[in-house]
Design an enzyme around this catalytic site. Structure first.
Site, short mmCIF file in Angstrom:
data_model
loop_
_atom_site.label_atom_id
_atom_site.label_comp_id
_atom_site.label_asym_id
_atom_site.label_seq_id
_atom_site.Cartn_x
_atom_site.Cartn_y
_atom_site.Cartn_z
N ASN A 1 0.56 -0.64 0.21
CA ASN A 1 -0.13 0.08 -0.23
C ASN A 1 0.81 1.19 -0.19
OD1 ASN A 1 0.88 -0.04 2.37
ND2 ASN A 1 -0.56 0.36 4.07
N THR B 1 4.95 2.64 4.10
CA THR B 1 6.94 2.85 3.63
C THR B 1 7.17 2.51 2.82
OG1 THR B 1 6.55 0.51 5.39
CG2 THR B 1 6.28 2.59 6.76
N GLY B 2 6.96 1.70 2.25
CA GLY B 2 6.90 1.13 1.02
C GLY B 2 7.36 2.41 0.11
N LEU C 1 -8.29 -10.39 -0.28
CA LEU C 1 -7.06 -10.52 -1.40
C LEU C 1 -7.67 -11.24 -2.30
CD1 LEU C 1 -4.79 -8.97 -3.28
CD2 LEU C 1 -3.27 -10.50 -2.57
N LEU D 1 4.85 -9.35 4.57
CA LEU D 1 6.24 -8.87 5.48
C LEU D 1 5.72 -6.98 4.89
CD1 LEU D 1 8.26 -11.35 3.79
CD2 LEU D 1 9.86 -9.28 3.21
N ASN E 1 -5.82 -12.55 6.39
CA ASN E 1 -5.99 -12.36 5.30
C ASN E 1 -5.29 -13.06 4.30
OD1 ASN E 1 -8.61 -11.33 5.50
ND2 ASN E 1 -7.49 -9.02 4.99
N TYR F 1 2.96 -2.84 17.59
CA TYR F 1 3.84 -3.37 17.02
C TYR F 1 4.73 -4.88 16.93
CZ TYR F 1 7.80 -4.47 13.93
OH TYR F 1 9.10 -4.94 13.42
N LYS G 1 2.49 -8.41 16.25
CA LYS G 1 3.25 -9.19 15.25
C LYS G 1 3.09 -10.81 16.38
CE LYS G 1 5.70 -7.87 11.74
NZ LYS G 1 6.03 -8.19 11.15
N1 LIG Z 1 14.19 -4.18 8.56
C1 LIG Z 1 14.20 -4.85 9.85
O1 LIG Z 1 15.73 -4.64 10.85
C2 LIG Z 1 13.55 -5.78 10.42
C3 LIG Z 1 13.62 -6.33 11.87
C4 LIG Z 1 12.07 -7.28 12.44
C5 LIG Z 1 11.47 -7.44 12.05
N2 LIG Z 1 11.25 -7.02 9.93
C6 LIG Z 1 10.05 -7.27 9.67
O2 LIG Z 1 9.81 -7.74 8.25
C7 LIG Z 1 8.85 -6.45 7.16
C8 LIG Z 1 9.24 -6.14 6.23
O3 LIG Z 1 10.48 -4.88 7.22
P1 LIG Z 1 11.01 -3.23 6.65
O4 LIG Z 1 12.54 -3.16 7.06
O5 LIG Z 1 11.30 -4.21 4.87
O6 LIG Z 1 9.98 -2.67 6.16
P2 LIG Z 1 9.56 -1.69 5.14
O7 LIG Z 1 8.87 -0.63 6.39
O8 LIG Z 1 10.71 -0.72 4.87
O9 LIG Z 1 8.83 -2.74 4.60
C9 LIG Z 1 7.02 -2.99 4.84
C10 LIG Z 1 6.36 -2.34 3.71
O10 LIG Z 1 5.27 -3.24 3.83
C11 LIG Z 1 4.33 -2.34 3.37
N3 LIG Z 1 2.81 -2.21 4.35
C12 LIG Z 1 2.56 -1.59 5.60
N4 LIG Z 1 1.16 -1.54 5.07
C13 LIG Z 1 0.96 -2.41 4.85
C14 LIG Z 1 -1.03 -2.77 4.22
N5 LIG Z 1 -1.00 -2.91 5.16
N6 LIG Z 1 -0.51 -3.59 3.00
C15 LIG Z 1 0.13 -3.73 2.18
N7 LIG Z 1 1.41 -3.12 2.17
C16 LIG Z 1 1.48 -2.12 3.50
C17 LIG Z 1 4.93 -0.73 3.48
O11 LIG Z 1 4.61 0.27 2.12
C18 LIG Z 1 6.37 -1.11 3.17
O12 LIG Z 1 6.76 -1.56 2.20
C19 LIG Z 1 7.90 -6.03 8.23
O13 LIG Z 1 7.03 -7.31 8.64
C20 LIG Z 1 9.24 -6.02 9.79
O14 LIG Z 1 7.72 -6.17 10.75
C21 LIG Z 1 11.86 -5.78 10.12
#
Ligand SMILES: NC(=O)c1ccc[n+]([C@@H]2O[C@H](COP(=O)([O-])OP(=O)(O)OC[C@H]3O[C@@H](n4cnc5c(N)ncnc54)[C@H](O)[C@@H]3O)[C@@H](O)[C@H]2O)c1
Length: 314
Positions: free
Chosen positions: A37, A40-41, A66, A76, A102, A148, A152
């Site tokens: 969506n 943050t991406g 979906l 993710l 979902n 969060y 999780k």
């Molecule tokens: N990067 C880390 O250090 C880390 C550590 C622990 C866990 N994680 C987990 O790994 C996953 C990815 O992390 P990341 O670092 O790439 O974060 P990020 O914020 O870069 O990526 C998360 C993505 O999810 C998308 N998103 C958020 N809510 C959404 C929704 N409701 N529907 C569709 N898309 C949605 C965002 O737009 C983003 O692109 C996350 O679930 C995070 O909790 C990451």
């Protein structure tokens, strides 16, 4: 490689980890559907893949059902750093919990294997160090991080209930840990508390390798599995290193330690090493240098873009 490409859904595919995962999956010949969506991406993260015949991107919020046909799902989607997940905490919980429902429903209908990106935040502020998977954590259920952490945790519960109740093929990884962007922008680096709290930082390629190995592991290997680098670094040390490596003149500004900020965070990866014959191979300095180059390119493309503070996350 099989003649028919595996169809793989990556939710959060335009995020930091998701875009790297999409890249690896396309490179190994899979047919990849990236769903995001763009909270943050960024589309920029996957723009280089859009010309690939086996890659497509769909704007969709996973809190809504979906209907697609795939063989595997990597879930993710979720904002990962405190600034972002606390911006709209209700939506964060919805993404974790309703999003998981979902995606699990979809996996059940399709008999698809499903991976969950959980987090070492499920351990909260741990009283055991380092944290093995059996440690049940010390989480404040009503604090500002709970949207969060508890989101999780509930997602993990759902994954294991779908596993027990519906025989679903699940994989749950607890990913461990980010800072660089402020330094690249020359903005002050924010250090919370005295900076003595520790985290463990894993280079993204090492992490994605482990994620792919876990997905390919036999079905009894459900996890939860700690995936990260067990080398512990204090946040103050990391700040100094980032400043040195970026050649930044950023000053360090100090802010009070946020509520429930864990004092120590270091995963025990014994199980991951035994199960996946894996351990991170990129030293912190090399990984940081390459990660800085990555964010430098991104910021070069869109200075002042949405990748604002990459504070110390899970
Ligand atoms: N990067 C880390 O250090 C880390 C550590 C622990 C866990 N994680 C987990 O790994 C996953 C990815 O992390 P990341 O670092 O790439 O974060 P990020 O914020 O870069 O990526 C998360 C993505 O999810 C998308 N998103 C958020 N809510 C959404 C929704 N409701 N529907 C569709 N898309 C949605 C965002 O737009 C983003 O692109 C996350 O679930 C995070 O909790 C990451």
């Amino acid at each position: 490689m099989s003649i028919v490409a595996k169809r793989v859904l990556v939710t959060g595919g335009a995020g930091f980890l998701g875009s790297h995962l999409c890249e690896r999956l396309v490179a190994q010949g899979d047919d990849v559907l990236c769903v995001d969506n763009y909270f943050t991406g960024r589309k920029d993260n996957v723009a280089h893949l859009l010309g690939e015949a086996h890659f497509e991107a769909l704007r969709h919020d996973i809190t809504h059902p979906l209907f697609v046909e795939v063989d595997e799902i990597y879930n993710l989607a979720c904002p990962a750093s405190p600034i972002h997940y606390q911006f709209d905490p209700v939506q964060t919980t919805k993404t974790s919990v309703i999003g998981a429902i979902n995606m699990l429903g979809l996996a059940k209908r399709l008999k698809a294997k499903i991976f969950q990106a959980s987090t070492s935040e499920v351990y909260g502020d741990p009283s055991l160090h380092p944290q093995p998977e059996g440690y049940r954590g010390n989480v404040n259920p009503i604090g500002p991080r709970a949207c969060y952490d508890e989101g999780k945790r509930c997602a993990e519960t759902l994954f294991f209930d779908y596993f027990r109740q519906h025989n679903l093929k699940i994989r749950v990884a607890r990913v461990v840990s980010n800072f660089i962007v402020q330094a690249l922008k020359g903005a002050p680096l924010t250090l919370y508390g005295d900076g003595s709290q520790t985290r463990a930082f894993c280079f993204v390629d090492d992490l994605i390798e482990a994620v792919l190995r876990l997905m390919a592991a036999p079905d009894h290997a459900t996890g939860p599995l700690n995936l990260g680098n067990p080398q512990e670094t204090s946040v103050a040390e990391l700040a100094e290193l980032v400043i040195a490596l970026t050649g930044s003149r950023s000053p360090i500004t100090r802010r009070p330690l946020p509520v429930d900020d864990p004092a120590q965070r270091c995963p025990d990866i014994t199980e991951a090493t035994a199960l996946l014959a894996w351990q991170p191979t990129t030293p912190l300095t090399d990984g940081l240098t390459r990660t800085i180059a990555y964010f430098d390119r991104l910021l070069g493309n869109r200075i002042g873009g949405t990748a604002s503070t990459v504070a110390v996350a899970a």
